[in-house]
Design a protein around this motif. Structure first.
Motif, PDB file in Angstrom:
ATOM      1  N   TRP A 254       0.688  -1.378  -0.145  1.00 59.01           N
ATOM      2  CA  TRP A 254      -0.056   0.220  -0.491  1.00 59.01           C
ATOM      3  C   TRP A 254       0.693   1.207   0.075  1.00 59.01           C
ATOM      4  O   TRP A 254       1.921   1.469   0.455  1.00 59.01           O
ATOM      5  N   TYR A 255       0.395   2.541  -0.709  1.00 57.57           N
ATOM      6  CA  TYR A 255       1.026   3.451  -0.633  1.00 57.57           C
ATOM      7  C   TYR A 255       0.835   4.779   0.373  1.00 57.57           C
ATOM      8  O   TYR A 255      -0.840   4.584  -0.142  1.00 57.57           O
ATOM      9  N   HIS A 256       0.805   5.626   0.656  1.00 57.22           N
ATOM     10  CA  HIS A 256       0.338   6.876   1.074  1.00 57.22           C
ATOM     11  C   HIS A 256       1.328   7.751   0.891  1.00 57.22           C
ATOM     12  O   HIS A 256       2.489   8.184   1.324  1.00 57.22           O
ATOM     13  N   ARG A 257       0.543   8.784   0.556  1.00 54.81           N
ATOM     14  CA  ARG A 257       1.149  10.170  -0.317  1.00 54.81           C
ATOM     15  C   ARG A 257       2.330   9.785  -0.609  1.00 54.81           C
ATOM     16  O   ARG A 257       3.530  10.767  -0.771  1.00 54.81           O
ATOM     17  N   GLY A 258       2.554   8.361  -1.902  1.00 52.92           N
ATOM     18  CA  GLY A 258       3.785   8.197  -3.093  1.00 52.92           C
ATOM     19  C   GLY A 258       4.767   7.699  -2.263  1.00 52.92           C
ATOM     20  O   GLY A 258       5.578   6.699  -2.806  1.00 52.92           O
ATOM     21  N   ARG A 259       4.679   6.989  -0.821  1.00 51.93           N
ATOM     22  CA  ARG A 259       4.880   6.514  -0.824  1.00 51.93           C
ATOM     23  C   ARG A 259       4.620   4.826   0.197  1.00 51.93           C
ATOM     24  O   ARG A 259       3.343   4.989   0.873  1.00 51.93           O
ATOM     25  N   ASN A 260       6.072   3.817  -0.285  1.00 53.58           N
ATOM     26  CA  ASN A 260       5.174   2.016   0.178  1.00 53.58           C
ATOM     27  C   ASN A 260       6.198   1.900   1.345  1.00 53.58           C
ATOM     28  O   ASN A 260       6.416   2.978   2.330  1.00 53.58           O
TER      29      ASN A 260
ATOM     30  N   CYS B  37      -4.515  -5.007   9.911  1.00 53.47           N
ATOM     31  CA  CYS B  37      -5.572  -3.351  10.034  1.00 53.47           C
ATOM     32  C   CYS B  37      -5.072  -3.228   8.492  1.00 53.47           C
ATOM     33  O   CYS B  37      -4.793  -3.206   7.728  1.00 53.47           O
ATOM     34  N   THR B  38      -6.390  -1.862   7.669  1.00 52.78           N
ATOM     35  CA  THR B  38      -6.305  -1.403   6.256  1.00 52.78           C
ATOM     36  C   THR B  38      -5.914  -0.336   6.407  1.00 52.78           C
ATOM     37  O   THR B  38      -5.674   0.374   5.030  1.00 52.78           O
ATOM     38  N   TYR B  39      -4.851   0.325   7.443  1.00 50.65           N
ATOM     39  CA  TYR B  39      -4.884   1.755   7.337  1.00 50.65           C
ATOM     40  C   TYR B  39      -2.951   1.948   6.874  1.00 50.65           C
ATOM     41  O   TYR B  39      -2.290   2.994   7.499  1.00 50.65           O
ATOM     42  N   GLY B  40      -2.325   0.669   6.544  1.00 50.05           N
ATOM     43  CA  GLY B  40      -1.051   1.219   6.681  1.00 50.05           C
ATOM     44  C   GLY B  40      -1.299   1.916   4.534  1.00 50.05           C
ATOM     45  O   GLY B  40      -2.036   2.455   3.869  1.00 50.05           O
ATOM     46  N   PRO B  41       0.370   2.124   5.093  1.00 48.38           N
ATOM     47  CA  PRO B  41       1.917   1.524   5.621  1.00 48.38           C
ATOM     48  C   PRO B  41       1.230   2.205   7.155  1.00 48.38           C
ATOM     49  O   PRO B  41       0.841   3.482   7.048  1.00 48.38           O
TER      50      PRO B  41
ATOM     51  N   ILE C  44     -11.835  12.500  -2.096  1.00 48.15           N
ATOM     52  CA  ILE C  44     -11.219  12.334  -1.671  1.00 48.15           C
ATOM     53  C   ILE C  44     -10.053  11.373  -1.354  1.00 48.15           C
ATOM     54  O   ILE C  44      -8.351  12.363  -1.463  1.00 48.15           O
ATOM     55  N   ARG C  45     -10.105   9.869  -0.665  1.00 52.71           N
ATOM     56  CA  ARG C  45      -8.593  10.173   0.508  1.00 52.71           C
ATOM     57  C   ARG C  45      -7.738   9.306  -0.304  1.00 52.71           C
ATOM     58  O   ARG C  45      -6.756   8.704   0.037  1.00 52.71           O
ATOM     59  N   GLN C  46      -8.533   8.069  -0.928  1.00 49.45           N
ATOM     60  CA  GLN C  46      -7.906   6.765  -0.611  1.00 49.45           C
ATOM     61  C   GLN C  46      -8.242   6.140  -1.856  1.00 49.45           C
ATOM     62  O   GLN C  46      -9.515   6.087  -2.556  1.00 49.45           O
TER      63      GLN C  46
ATOM     64  N   GLY D  99       0.291   0.580  -6.897  1.00 50.06           N
ATOM     65  CA  GLY D  99       0.128  -0.175  -5.138  1.00 50.06           C
ATOM     66  C   GLY D  99      -1.543  -0.413  -5.645  1.00 50.06           C
ATOM     67  O   GLY D  99      -1.973   0.626  -6.573  1.00 50.06           O
ATOM     68  N   GLU D 100      -1.143  -1.564  -5.167  1.00 44.60           N
ATOM     69  CA  GLU D 100      -2.996  -1.578  -5.186  1.00 44.60           C
ATOM     70  C   GLU D 100      -3.531  -1.428  -4.146  1.00 44.60           C
ATOM     71  O   GLU D 100      -5.171  -0.320  -4.374  1.00 44.60           O
ATOM     72  N   LYS D 101      -3.291  -0.438  -3.275  1.00 45.72           N
ATOM     73  CA  LYS D 101      -3.929   1.260  -2.454  1.00 45.72           C
ATOM     74  C   LYS D 101      -2.684   2.074  -2.018  1.00 45.72           C
ATOM     75  O   LYS D 101      -2.248   2.214  -1.843  1.00 45.72           O
ATOM     76  N   VAL D 102      -4.179   3.198  -2.701  1.00 46.49           N
ATOM     77  CA  VAL D 102      -3.321   4.317  -2.532  1.00 46.49           C
ATOM     78  C   VAL D 102      -3.124   5.357  -1.466  1.00 46.49           C
ATOM     79  O   VAL D 102      -5.160   5.683  -2.221  1.00 46.49           O
ATOM     80  N   THR D 103      -2.738   5.878  -0.289  1.00 44.93           N
ATOM     81  CA  THR D 103      -3.258   6.778   0.172  1.00 44.93           C
ATOM     82  C   THR D 103      -3.403   7.993  -0.234  1.00 44.93           C
ATOM     83  O   THR D 103      -1.896   8.750  -0.291  1.00 44.93           O
ATOM     84  N   LEU D 104      -4.242   9.389  -0.427  1.00 45.05           N
ATOM     85  CA  LEU D 104      -3.242  10.924  -1.151  1.00 45.05           C
ATOM     86  C   LEU D 104      -3.436  11.417   0.041  1.00 45.05           C
ATOM     87  O   LEU D 104      -3.746  11.444   1.131  1.00 45.05           O
TER      88      LEU D 104
END
Lengths: 80, 275
Positions: B28-34, B65-69, B212-214, B270-275
């Protein structure tokens, strides 16, 4: 599977493993000379293994031969 | 053990435990980082702060959880813990119940400073409001879905947009090739905050990007053996607000190309991207 704490912990009890354990499954008492991981509560995340300053923690199947007795010691601690 | 024992004196002030679980945070990615990037950046930040005060290690999934990374920060000098992830605020995780997340900020060195003895801030002050979503990244992802990327000759094209709430579900056939960005007045603007899709039958579907956040790419096999491709968009509470399901192309030759593009999108973002 679980993680096992072995002989290097004896007398050290640094508690780094306790601090990082996300499910608080590592126990001791003032009378114990080391920490113990509850096999029923351990979730195998391995967070404890690299933080141990004396390399006392191993995955159960990776416990070195010289520390194999500690597998039973850990299990017995929680079967009292 | 005495206070002068070298093992004791080497004790770090702060432990950081980064989840790199290959079936969870690792994808998973958050703001461009896995997770790997977070780990690398965190190790670099720890090194800049002297190396010995902060210990950075990895762990498998500890939360379900599903809140990663995500990562834990443990203040060994006080026993307090803080949890960082892709969301800000309270959430329920399988193995811990209700927990408080702080969103992973861009500056990880600041995270460490927030926990070291002389610069520590109170734990309960870490969970402030969510930072703004990365709309540029969302625009880029949607554009790649629409136009394709790299050597792709097609976009994802034929789709069904699904919007659902507790009272209603609406499915609208649309073509992703018709995506454009507009501003609040409806004028075309590549930097606009609204994604507009022309739907079949001259309709329109508008998406407010800042909400949109994710975004998650889902590729599943249906019971009949056919593949299913969908893109799920979620809001700040990670509630699904907009789904895009791919339809079979009217040109069968495009379907393998669309499959490849979908896989390339997962590879890139990534499968999941958090923005």
């Amino acid at each position: 599977m679980t993680y096992i704490i072995t002989e290097p912990c004896v007398g050290v009890k640094d508690a780094a493993c306790v601090d990082v354990c996300p499910v608080d499954c590592i126990y001791t008492t003032d009378d114990d000379d080391m920490y113990f991981i509850s096999p029923d509560e351990c979730i195998d995340c391995a967070a404890c293994e690299p933080v141990c300053p004396v390399t006392a923690i191993f995955a159960e199947e990776a416990v070195p031969g010289m520390y194999e007795d500690y597998i039973k010691i850990n299990y017995d601690y929680f079967s009292k | 053990m005495s206070a002068s024992d070298p093992q004791r004196s080497a004790r770090p002030e702060v432990n950081v435990v980064v989840c790199t679980d290959e079936y969870g945070c690792g994808r998973w990615y958050h703001r461009g980082r896995n997770a790997e990037a977070v780990l690398g950046d965190m190790q670099a930040a720890a090194k800049r702060l002297g190396g010995e005060r902060v210990q950075v290690t990895t762990a498998g999934c500890i939360l379900g959880c599903t809140y990663g990374p995500r990562f834990d920060v443990v203040r060994r000098w006080s026993g307090e813990k803080a949890l960082y992830g892709s969301i800000q605020g309270e959430a329920t995780v399988t193995r811990r119940g209700r927990v408080q997340f702080a969103a992973i900020p861009d500056d990880l060195e600041q995270v460490l400073c927030d926990h070291l003895t002389e610069t520590a801030v109170p734990i309960d002050r870490l969970a402030g409001p969510n930072p703004p979503a990365n709309i540029d990244l969302l625009r880029r992802i949607l554009s790649d879905c629409s136009k394709g990327m790299g050597d792709a000759t097609v976009g994802l094209d034929e789709a069904v947009i699904m919007v659902h709430n507790p009272a209603a579900t609406v499915s609208i056939p649309a073509t992703l090739a018709n995506l454009q960005f507009v501003d609040g007045s409806g004028s075309a603007d590549p930097a606009g905050d609204i994604a507009l899709l022309a739907t079949d039958g001259d309709g329109q579907a508008a998406l407010q990007l800042s909400r949109i956040r994710q975004i998650e790419f889902l590729c599943r096999q249906l019971r009949n053996g056919m593949p299913s491709y969908s893109i799920w968009l979620r809001d700040d509470d990670l509630a699904t607000v907009y789904r895009i399901y791919l339809r079979r192309s009217e040109n069968p030759a495009n379907n393998p190309l669309r499959h490849r593009l979908f896989m390339d999108l997962i590879e890139k973002y990534g499968e999941k991207v958090t923005l």
